[in-house]
Design a protein around this motif. Structure first.
Motif: not given
Length: 323
Positions: A206-215, A229-239
């Motif tokens: 719901x926060x994502x729909x309101x524009x506050x997903x990061x918070x 990620x689904x195809x094997x890509x890896x990242x750190x953090x949720x940005x």
């Protein structure tokens, strides 16, 4: 013989009312006969023991189908016999929910519905928590989500299909042992935990729909979360995840929460993705969010898009415990 029948009748009735101890005692009492049936059909070896363990899990899910408690002994032997016959036909591990001959009319009910109906969910989850993390994850996926195909579980977990089969075999064996060992213990309220995790998921989406997903993510996830990620890509953090979600929403994609599986260390969300009419192939039709907790926060996260052509058809399902 006459003294034994009433005792079995009482155990069946108590088990159908949700008493885990009675079901555990019933299984323990008839385990030798069930094993004898398996040995007579499959011979001595691990396959016969696997059949008995699979039968115990079927009994857990089917005890409410027993209409005549006096006939529980032949019912138990029939379950083992059917499983052994399927082993003979396939010569590989047979998933519990593929035993079509044991299904009630109308097809396969939702596992969580059965556990809710007979009030054994907390007992099952206590036994599942006894599994190692790897065994627990494949069990949660196989029996409590729509990611049921072995190849999908393998892709999500990043292991070969043979490893998935091996882990499920081990999990069934250990679950059978753990169910008997924990039948008389006290359990955490899995329904309450699952409902709390569902509310948390709804708040975050719901926060994502309101524009506050990061918070919203920052309140529950580690800032250094490891993302696969689904195809094997890896990242750190949720940005990156935040930007991807914002792009989806800007493009008119709707994310709807489906099932939620909640354990002490793993949370699984199943979401349905609805694309805009003018871009029907923008996103895959579904996503599975597997979140691994450390110290109460999400430390690792895997996103998986099951291929709908081989997946279980989407159905309307309510939230249930151990889902």
């Amino acid at each position: 013989m006459g003294d034994m029948a009433p005792a079995d009748v009482d155990l069946v009735r108590e088990a159908q009312s949700g008493d885990a101890g009675s079901l555990g005692l019933l299984l323990a009492r008839h385990q030798a006969d069930m094993r004898a049936v398996a040995l007579s059909i499959l011979g001595y070896g691990p396959e016969a023991e696997d059949a008995v363990q699979e039968a115990a899990l079927v009994v857990l899910r089917r005890i409410g189908d027993v209409r005549d408690p006096r006939a529980v002994a032949p019912w138990l032997r029939a379950i083992v016999r059917n499983i052994c016959r399927m082993h003979l036909r396939t010569r590989r591990a047979v998933p519990v929910d593929d035993l079509e001959s044991l299904l009630p009319p109308g097809g396969e009910p939702d596992p969580g519905e059965i556990l809710d109906r007979y009030a054994t969910r907390d007992w099952v989850w206590r036994a599942m928590e006894e599994l190692s993390p790897n065994l627990r994850l494949v069990t949660m996926l196989r029996y409590f989500t729509q990611v049921t195909a072995y190849e999908h579980i393998a892709e999500l977990c990043g292991v070969p299909v043979g490893t998935v089969r091996s882990r499920l075999n081990q999990a069934r064996a250990k679950m059978s042992e753990a169910l008997l060992a924990t039948a008389s213990l006290a359990y955490d309220d899995v329904a309450a935990l699952t409902e709390a995790r569902r509310r948390e998921a709804e708040e975050i989406l719901g926060a994502a729909r309101r524009g506050s997903f990061a918070e919203a993510l920052a309140a529950h996830w580690s800032p250094e979360v490891e993302v696969c990620w689904s195809r094997g890509k890896r990242t750190r953090g949720f940005d990156y995840l935040v930007r991807a979600m914002e792009r989806d929403l800007d493009d008119g994609v709707r994310h709807d929460l489906g099932g939620v599986v909640a354990g002490r260390e793993v949370i699984i969300w199943e979401t349905e993705l609805t694309n805009p009419p003018d871009d029907p192939f923008h996103c895959p039709p579904a996503a599975v969010w597997v979140q691994f907790l450390e110290a109460g926060r999400v430390r690792r996260f895997r996103l998986f898009h099951p291929r709908r052509d081989a997946a279980v058809p989407a159905v309307s399902r309510r939230p249930v415990a151990a889902r």
